[in-house]
Motif scaffolding. Structure first.
Motif, PDB file in Angstrom:
ATOM      1  N   ALA A   1       0.862  -1.179   0.000  1.00 10.77           N
ATOM      2  CA  ALA A   1       0.000   0.000   0.000  1.00 10.77           C
ATOM      3  C   ALA A   1       0.900   1.232   0.000  1.00 10.77           C
ATOM      4  O   ALA A   1       1.717   1.406   0.903  1.00 10.77           O
ATOM      5  N   LEU A   2       0.769   2.067  -1.021  1.00  9.75           N
ATOM      6  CA  LEU A   2       1.690   3.194  -1.177  1.00  9.75           C
ATOM      7  C   LEU A   2       1.626   4.163  -0.011  1.00  9.75           C
ATOM      8  O   LEU A   2       2.651   4.722   0.399  1.00  9.75           O
ATOM      9  N   GLU A   3       0.432   4.350   0.561  1.00  7.90           N
ATOM     10  CA  GLU A   3       0.305   5.276   1.695  1.00  7.90           C
ATOM     11  C   GLU A   3       1.104   4.757   2.895  1.00  7.90           C
ATOM     12  O   GLU A   3       1.817   5.520   3.555  1.00  7.90           O
ATOM     13  N   GLN A   4       1.004   3.449   3.144  1.00  6.71           N
ATOM     14  CA  GLN A   4       1.768   2.862   4.245  1.00  6.71           C
ATOM     15  C   GLN A   4       3.267   2.909   3.948  1.00  6.71           C
ATOM     16  O   GLN A   4       4.071   3.197   4.829  1.00  6.71           O
ATOM     17  N   LEU A   5       3.632   2.644   2.691  1.00  7.76           N
ATOM     18  CA  LEU A   5       5.039   2.686   2.300  1.00  7.76           C
ATOM     19  C   LEU A   5       5.624   4.070   2.544  1.00  7.76           C
ATOM     20  O   LEU A   5       6.709   4.212   3.128  1.00  7.76           O
ATOM     21  N   ARG A   6       4.914   5.098   2.113  1.00  8.23           N
ATOM     22  CA  ARG A   6       5.408   6.465   2.308  1.00  8.23           C
ATOM     23  C   ARG A   6       5.538   6.798   3.792  1.00  8.23           C
ATOM     24  O   ARG A   6       6.490   7.477   4.205  1.00  8.23           O
ATOM     25  N   SER A   7       4.590   6.330   4.593  1.00  7.91           N
ATOM     26  CA  SER A   7       4.631   6.599   6.030  1.00  7.91           C
ATOM     27  C   SER A   7       5.855   5.956   6.676  1.00  7.91           C
ATOM     28  O   SER A   7       6.557   6.585   7.487  1.00  7.91           O
ATOM     29  N   VAL A   8       6.139   4.695   6.321  1.00  7.37           N
ATOM     30  CA  VAL A   8       7.296   3.992   6.875  1.00  7.37           C
ATOM     31  C   VAL A   8       8.594   4.689   6.467  1.00  7.37           C
ATOM     32  O   VAL A   8       9.493   4.898   7.286  1.00  7.37           O
ATOM     33  N   ILE A   9       8.678   5.070   5.196  1.00 11.55           N
ATOM     34  CA  ILE A   9       9.889   5.736   4.700  1.00 11.55           C
ATOM     35  C   ILE A   9      10.103   7.067   5.418  1.00 11.55           C
ATOM     36  O   ILE A   9      11.214   7.382   5.856  1.00 11.55           O
ATOM     37  N   ALA A  10       9.026   7.846   5.550  1.00 11.16           N
ATOM     38  CA  ALA A  10       9.142   9.147   6.214  1.00 11.16           C
ATOM     39  C   ALA A  10       9.603   8.988   7.657  1.00 11.16           C
ATOM     40  O   ALA A  10      10.460   9.739   8.145  1.00 11.16           O
ATOM     41  N   SER A  11       9.056   7.996   8.362  1.00 11.16           N
ATOM     42  CA  SER A  11       9.457   7.765   9.754  1.00 11.16           C
ATOM     43  C   SER A  11      10.928   7.366   9.844  1.00 11.16           C
ATOM     44  O   SER A  11      11.673   7.860  10.698  1.00 11.16           O
ATOM     45  N   ALA A  12      11.341   6.474   8.964  1.00 10.50           N
ATOM     46  CA  ALA A  12      12.727   5.993   8.997  1.00 10.50           C
ATOM     47  C   ALA A  12      13.711   7.123   8.712  1.00 10.50           C
ATOM     48  O   ALA A  12      14.773   7.208   9.344  1.00 10.50           O
ATOM     49  N   LEU A  13      13.383   7.995   7.799  1.00  7.93           N
ATOM     50  CA  LEU A  13      14.307   9.064   7.428  1.00  7.93           C
ATOM     51  C   LEU A  13      14.358  10.184   8.456  1.00  7.93           C
ATOM     52  O   LEU A  13      15.226  11.052   8.381  1.00  7.93           O
ATOM     53  N   ARG A  14      13.426  10.162   9.420  1.00 10.00           N
ATOM     54  CA  ARG A  14      13.476  11.155  10.500  1.00 10.00           C
ATOM     55  C   ARG A  14      14.440  10.745  11.608  1.00 10.00           C
ATOM     56  O   ARG A  14      14.708  11.515  12.520  1.00 10.00           O
ATOM     57  N   LEU A  15      14.940   9.527  11.552  1.00 12.26           N
ATOM     58  CA  LEU A  15      15.897   9.073  12.554  1.00 12.26           C
ATOM     59  C   LEU A  15      17.169   9.898  12.496  1.00 12.26           C
ATOM     60  O   LEU A  15      17.639  10.261  11.419  1.00 12.26           O
ATOM     61  N   GLU A  16      17.739  10.186  13.673  1.00 11.54           N
ATOM     62  CA  GLU A  16      18.988  10.936  13.715  1.00 11.54           C
ATOM     63  C   GLU A  16      20.120  10.084  13.163  1.00 11.54           C
ATOM     64  O   GLU A  16      20.201   8.884  13.398  1.00 11.54           O
ATOM     65  N   ARG A  17      21.007  10.715  12.416  1.00 10.61           N
ATOM     66  CA  ARG A  17      22.154  10.025  11.842  1.00 10.61           C
ATOM     67  C   ARG A  17      23.360  10.149  12.766  1.00 10.61           C
ATOM     68  O   ARG A  17      23.459  11.093  13.536  1.00 10.61           O
ATOM     69  N   PRO A  18      24.321   9.230  12.716  1.00 14.80           N
ATOM     70  CA  PRO A  18      25.524   9.332  13.551  1.00 14.80           C
ATOM     71  C   PRO A  18      26.398  10.500  13.115  1.00 14.80           C
ATOM     72  O   PRO A  18      26.208  11.064  12.041  1.00 14.80           O
ATOM     73  N   ALA A  19      27.332  10.840  13.953  1.00 18.53           N
ATOM     74  CA  ALA A  19      28.222  11.960  13.654  1.00 18.53           C
ATOM     75  C   ALA A  19      29.021  11.701  12.383  1.00 18.53           C
ATOM     76  O   ALA A  19      29.383  10.563  12.096  1.00 18.53           O
ATOM     77  N   PRO A  20      29.296  12.761  11.598  1.00 16.91           N
ATOM     78  CA  PRO A  20      30.084  12.587  10.385  1.00 16.91           C
ATOM     79  C   PRO A  20      31.436  11.956  10.692  1.00 16.91           C
ATOM     80  O   PRO A  20      32.055  12.252  11.708  1.00 16.91           O
ATOM     81  N   GLY A  21      31.874  11.084   9.802  1.00 12.55           N
ATOM     82  CA  GLY A  21      33.162  10.441   9.968  1.00 12.55           C
ATOM     83  C   GLY A  21      33.084   9.100  10.645  1.00 12.55           C
ATOM     84  O   GLY A  21      34.014   8.307  10.565  1.00 12.55           O
ATOM     85  N   ALA A  22      31.957   8.826  11.340  1.00 10.38           N
ATOM     86  CA  ALA A  22      31.790   7.520  11.990  1.00 10.38           C
ATOM     87  C   ALA A  22      31.037   6.617  11.039  1.00 10.38           C
ATOM     88  O   ALA A  22      29.835   6.669  10.949  1.00 10.38           O
TER      89      ALA A  22
END
Length: 474
Positions: free
Chosen positions: A107-128
């Motif tokens: 379901a595209l709506e669910q897919l977009r929701s999962v992707i949006a949530s995942a991409l809101r996760l904080e990323r580790p510090a640069p270089g690590a």
């Protein structure tokens, strides 16, 4: 198009194409692999912000992809695409470390929701990057958590904070177990506050406090005219938690018929309001808790085994205060400081014998009992020092069951109010009502002379002023 890259792993060309088109419309860069071997090569060579993988691959499975990522890039979220109805497979992927799962047909709506949530996760510090990031994550360093404070330096609490930081990055259902008063809702709030849903609502619900005939309407909402008294459409708790977290406290108290409907809502990620004809998609992470032994409830057929299996993807045990006695001075100091701020009064201290008594007391009601004990002591103590007799602790391992008759206000803070299995909130409301009545009567008899009213109640003027402010009686 942004610089965020998503790896798609699927051996079906048409599915890869569908996912690529959808992600590119979201301004994301994509890269595809048709096998486990190709996925490993790409993961080792490039940096990604998200991985979408099918469960069935020609040379392995999506679980193998997750395990490879967990070893090399544990901060990289992975969403697994599973066959429709494969609940066991979805649960297994979450246990291994998947961020979330998507059922086929996608379901595209669910897919977009999962992707949006995942991409809101904080990323580790640069270089690590790569293995270095994994080594840092495995080092067990103390995480910095946003939200309410989880105080304590005991090893069990330090481990709990690390688990919270890890689980916050997932969408997996978490079952929080522990005795009453240990702070299970606090743990749930921290999981929410440190995850990608932090900007969404956190909706706590005490499952045991909802009348059985209203449970379905409360959870799923209802349409106007669906039953007597339904004069308007009403949004349910699942919809109120859309984009956020739904915390099911005392989940063991749900009636069995509602457990069936809750299971379906969690599995299908959709609900049907009472009186409605269409299902409504939901996007809420489920956290649950109870002080009961849920496995035993399943054995005795008071809780459905399939629902237990679904909400108990990951279990998080909150330690009792007996397991972290060394944290009592720190907790007591923080509680007294907060009381002083709330009451705009000086912070009282603990006499050495009072602190020694707290350290030797078993606290069957855990942190909640410690809070109530200190609140009562602050009310009863004279001057700025809490003495041993102000604590009114009973000897022995059993939880106090009867109040110590010092004066009318002491009865209001009976230890029986510290911890019950029959709904602490309703008991606290009842006790606060009694306290308000006593204070109001004293004030009226003394013509609102607070000094005289405090004498009549057998407490200090400072204690009376603190109670009036806390109970919002001004």
């Amino acid at each position: 198009m942004t610089d965020q890259r998503v790896l798609i792993v699927d051996d079906e060309a048409d599915i890869r194409e569908l996912l690529e088109i959808t992600l590119q419309r979201m301004a994301l860069q994509t890269c595809s692999a048709a096998s486990l071997a190709e996925a490993r090569d790409l993961l080792d060579a490039q940096a990604f912000h998200l991985c979408l993988t099918d469960m069935r691959l020609p040379d392995g499975s999506g679980l193998d992809v997750i395990r490879h990522i967990q070893r090399a890039q544990p901060e990289l979220p992975v969403a697994v695409i599973t066959a429709y109805g494969s609940v066991e497979t979805a649960v297994e992927s979450l246990k291994v470390g998947a961020f979330d799962f998507i059922s086929k047909p996608v379901a595209l709506e669910q897919l977009r929701s999962v992707i949006a949530s995942a991409l809101r996760l904080e990323r580790p510090a640069p270089g690590a990057t790569g293995p270095r990031r994994a080594a840092v994550a495995a080092a067990g360093s103390e995480p910095e958590l946003r939200g309410p404070r989880l105080l304590g330096q005991a090893p069990a609490i330090q481990a709990l904070r690390r688990q919270i930081a890890k689980l916050a990055r997932s969408q997996a259902p978490v079952y929080i177990s522990g005795e009453s008063g240990t702070g299970k809702e606090l743990v749930a709030r921290l999981i929410h506050a440190n995850g990608p849903r932090a900007q969404g609502p956190f909706v706590p619900v005490n499952c045991g406090a909802i009348p059985s005939e209203l449970v379905e309407s409360e959870f799923f909402g209802h349409r106007k005219g669906s039953f007597t008294g339904a004069i308007d459409d009403k949004q349910g708790l699942f919809q109120a938690a859309q984009g956020g977290t739904l915390f099911l406290d005392e989940v063991a108290d749900l009636p069995l018929p509602m457990q069936v409907k809750l299971l379906r809502a969690i599995q299908e990620k959709a609900i049907r309001p009472v009186g409605g004809h269409r299902e409504v998609p939901i996007d809420a992470r489920i956290l649950s808790a109870t002080h009961k032994d849920l496995a035993r409830e399943v054995e005795e057929e008071r809780f459905r085994g399939d629902l237990f299996y679904r909400i108990n993807v990951i279990q998080l045990q909150v330690p009792s205060l007996r397991e972290r006695h060394g944290d009592i001075p720190l907790l007591a100091d923080a509680i007294l400081e907060q009381m002083a701020r709330d009451g705009s009064t000086p912070k009282p201290g603990l006499a050495p014998e009072a602190l020694a008594a707290l350290l030797s007391y078993p606290f069957p009601g855990n942190v909640r009992e410690l809070e109530n004990t200190l609140e009562r002591a602050v009310t009863l103590c004279e001057g700025q020092r809490i003495r041993l007799e102000d604590l009114q602790l009973q000897a022995g391992p059993a939880a106090p069951t009867t109040p110590l008759p010092v004066n009318p206000v002491a009865d209001i803070f009976s230890p029986t109010a510290m911890d019950t299995s029959a709904g602490v909130r309703s008991l606290e409301d009842f006790l606060q009502g009694i306290e308000k009545d006593l204070i109001s009567q004293a004030l009226e008899r003394c013509r609102w002379n607070k000094t005289e009213a405090a004498k009549a109640l057998g407490i200090t003027f400072r204690a009376l002023r603190y109670r009036i402010k806390k109970l919002e009686m001004e």
